[in-house]
Design a protein around this motif. Sequence first.
Motif, short mmCIF file in Angstrom:
data_model
loop_
_atom_site.label_atom_id
_atom_site.label_comp_id
_atom_site.label_asym_id
_atom_site.label_seq_id
_atom_site.Cartn_x
_atom_site.Cartn_y
_atom_site.Cartn_z
N ASN A 4 0.86 -1.18 0.00
CA ASN A 4 0.00 0.00 0.00
C ASN A 4 0.90 1.23 0.00
O ASN A 4 1.59 1.50 0.98
CB ASN A 4 -0.91 0.00 1.24
N THR A 5 0.90 1.98 -1.10
CA THR A 5 1.72 3.19 -1.18
C THR A 5 0.88 4.46 -1.05
O THR A 5 1.40 5.56 -1.19
CB THR A 5 2.51 3.23 -2.51
N GLN A 6 -0.41 4.29 -0.75
CA GLN A 6 -1.29 5.44 -0.54
C GLN A 6 -1.19 5.87 0.93
O GLN A 6 -0.90 5.06 1.81
CB GLN A 6 -2.73 5.07 -0.89
N PRO A 7 -1.45 7.16 1.21
CA PRO A 7 -1.43 7.61 2.61
C PRO A 7 -2.32 6.72 3.46
O PRO A 7 -3.47 6.46 3.12
CB PRO A 7 -1.98 9.04 2.53
N ASN A 8 -1.76 6.22 4.57
CA ASN A 8 -2.49 5.24 5.37
C ASN A 8 -2.27 5.45 6.87
O ASN A 8 -2.73 4.64 7.66
CB ASN A 8 -2.04 3.83 4.96
#
Length: 81
Positions: A4-8
Amino acid sequence: MALNTQPNLARPDDFYEALIDMHRDLDDAQSQSANAQLILLLANHIGDHATLLEAMRHAREGVTDASVQGAQAHLCGRMPF
């Protein structure tokens, strides 16, 4: 498991502050050791070999991209952010 490379991060500013605090009062060698231990703990938590390889590839590309951007910014007299 896909990386997951999305803001998390629920609290990214708090995480960044805690990361900086982790390094407070450490010399360079201690800081590098703390980073290595954190990486290994998180890698163990993730556990998936393919995901870890993808994360390492992204991290390596990020360093290369940042170096190019930094050199370009230096030549133009501006900071890379």
